[in-house]
Design an enzyme around this catalytic site. Structure first.
Site, PDB file in Angstrom:
ATOM      1  N   LYS A  68      22.026  -4.220 -14.633  1.00 34.09           N
ATOM      2  CA  LYS A  68      23.367  -4.649 -15.036  1.00 34.09           C
ATOM      3  C   LYS A  68      23.656  -4.130 -16.438  1.00 34.09           C
ATOM      4  CE  LYS A  68      26.170  -8.888 -15.370  1.00 34.09           C
ATOM      5  NZ  LYS A  68      26.151 -10.369 -15.209  1.00 34.09           N
ATOM      6  N   SER A  88      29.637 -12.311 -12.211  1.00 34.91           N
ATOM      7  CA  SER A  88      29.932 -11.064 -12.878  1.00 34.91           C
ATOM      8  C   SER A  88      29.004  -9.922 -12.499  1.00 34.91           C
ATOM      9  CB  SER A  88      29.841 -11.279 -14.400  1.00 34.91           C
ATOM     10  OG  SER A  88      28.517 -11.660 -14.775  1.00 34.91           O
ATOM     11  N   SER A 128      26.540 -16.119 -11.906  1.00 35.34           N
ATOM     12  CA  SER A 128      26.840 -14.683 -11.827  1.00 35.34           C
ATOM     13  C   SER A 128      25.805 -13.846 -11.098  1.00 35.34           C
ATOM     14  CB  SER A 128      27.056 -14.113 -13.235  1.00 35.34           C
ATOM     15  OG  SER A 128      28.274 -14.572 -13.758  1.00 35.34           O
TER      16      SER A 128
END
Length: 484
Positions: free
Chosen positions: A75, A150, A174
């Site tokens: 990420k 996210s 997330s």
């Protein structure tokens, strides 16, 4: 693409090389990215160089670990030395960290092959990747729908087999929410089990890095590699990290599982309720003792989170002022103007919204009324979980109240977007571990997630229950439409 253990066997037997496995992942990324947009940057040269090192070790007769040569996505809010780290924000669009985060350094040491940095909502604030400053990731099961957020880029990349596993971060759901939307396994570990050093901060008392995998075993292997004490993180726990793969037994006999009653009822999609109820029946058939458990303050998690998280974000994001790093506007008349214009140009709408909410709740006249009260409620939520775990070993509930929604469906209604994290937020507030595993599909063929919640540092129990359920079902073997 095969599992970690299968690829490891192929490498050890020299059936395939690390370069071949890496090239397969990169070719899939080239083929699918025009549709998916999972990656903000693809690090093909770095990946192939890392793979060549692995092949040289194998050729020299060296023993390799399970993760050696395995393609992984990271990420893009975790610092990678010499490789752009943007947090999907214009304010960090050209930021190249001079150091490596602890988790990515551990993965380098383990010999993993990083194929790229994955898309996210800007500074991890969002539930759909629609808040990314650069692109919106599509759900591999339905390209018109969001992958969640996210960590939507990581979840979509794993689901579409662009990489074997990936790292995400979880502040209020997330990892687990996109895992549910994309039909993969996603775990948020106990707060402090995984170092946050090098993770770009959103809300420091809530953020935690965790793994995505297509199987429970893959997630367990990856967590074992990144967990452990780190002197660079003052919140890091000094605990021994067990071998989580030892907990992977298809047996839940005599384990006490509690159904959180507050997570069922109004607002829960009927298809989700039906799938989760069937999953609970499956666990009962496998020998678990199932009972209903009440967590009375569960419903207060959402308002509590949206006071505490924006408050911490307001403080953490004050550093992006155009002085030290990142974007700086060139047309400012003075220092204050430079601050204002840089932040106005660099931050997106959702980030600005949360900064303003957080600054408001921390201001002198409202601190006691909002922030202090929210912290007190947080303590009560934690007490509810402690009371629950006095009677059961693991708690169970839906991961998300619905399946994936269409892109653009909730962009003008932030409150509706926030509600997608309703089931996951309390786990972060209490610092507990939680895992989402696939447990079915709705009538549109969209994945549904089952959330298991454990007591502090009981990731082993979560993996045990998740693995037993996975082995008794076929949900994890289904293929997303993008691959058909």
């Amino acid at each position: 693409m095969a599992s970690i253990r299968e690829l490891h066997q192929q490498l050890v037997s020299k059936e395939r090389s690390a370069v071949e496995i890496t090239q397969e992942a990169l070719q899939r990324i080239v083929a699918l990215e025009p549709k998916l947009h999972s990656f903000l940057s693809v690090t093909a040269d770095t990946a192939l160089a890392q793979a060549q090192v692995v092949d040289a070790k194998i050729a020299a007769g060296e023993e390799i670990g399970l993760l050696t040569g395995i393609p992984i996505g990271i990420k893009d809010n975790m610092c990678t030395k010499g490789i752009r780290t943007t947090c999907a924000s214009k304010i960090l669009e050209n930021f190249v960290p001079p150091y490596e985060s602890t988790v990515t350094q551990k993965l380098v040491d383990a010999g993993t092959v990083m194929v790229g940095k994955t898309n996210l909502d800007e500074f991890a604030m969002g539930s759909s990747t629609e808040n990314s400053a650069f692109q919106v990731t599509a759900n591999p099961w339905d390209l018109e729908r969001v992958p969640g957020g996210s960590s939507g880029g990581s979840a979509a990349a794993v689901a579409a087999q662009e990489c074997v596993v990936a790292l995400g971060s979880d502040t209020g759901g997330s990892i687990r929410q996109p895992a549910s939307f994309c039909g993969v396994v996603g775990m948020k570990p106990t707060y402090g089990l995984v170092s946050r050093y090098g993770l770009v901060a959103f809300a420091s008392s809530l953020d935690q890095i965790g793994p995505f995998g297509r199987t429970v075993e893959d997630a367990a292997i990856l967590l074992g590699a990144i967990a452990g004490y780190d002197c660079k993180d003052s919140t890091s726990l000094k605990v021994e990290v067990p071998d989580y793969t030892q907990a992977l037994k298809p047996d839940v006999k005599n384990l006490r599982i509690g159904i959180i009653t507050e997570t069922f009822g109004e607002g829960l999609d009927p298809a989700v309720e039906q799938a989760v109820t069937k999953a609970i029946e499956q666990l009962k058939d496998l020998g678990a003792e199932v009972q209903e458990i009440s967590c009375p303050r569960f419903r207060y998690g959402l308002p509590t989170y949206y006071i505490i998280a924006p408050s911490e974000a307001s403080a953490n994001l004050a550093r992006y002022d155009g002085v030290k790093y990142g974007l700086r506007t060139s047309d400012a008349e003075n220092l204050l103007s430079m601050y204002n214009r840089t932040r106005a140009a660099g931050f997106g709408t959702e980030v600005k919204r949360r900064i303003m909410v957080g600054t408001y709740t921390l201001s002198a006249g409202y601190y006691d009324a909002y922030y202090l009260k929210a912290q007190k409620v947080r303590t009560l939520i934690k007490q509810d979980f402690e009371n629950a775990f006095a009677n059961v070993d693991v708690l169970v509930c839906p991961t998300v109240p619905t399946t994936a929604f269409k892109a653009g469906e909730k962009t003008d209604d932030p409150l509706s977007m926030y509600l997608t994290d309703l089931m996951t937020i309390t786990v972060n507030l209490a610092g507990l571990p939680g895992i989402s595993i696939p447990c079915g599909f709705d009538d549109r063929g969209l994945p549904i997630g089952l959330q298991l919640i454990g007591n502090v540092l009981r990731e082993d129990l979560l993996f045990q229950v998740a693995y037993a359920y996975e082995q008794a079902t076929e949900w994890h073997k289904h293929t997303p439409k993008v691959l058909i």
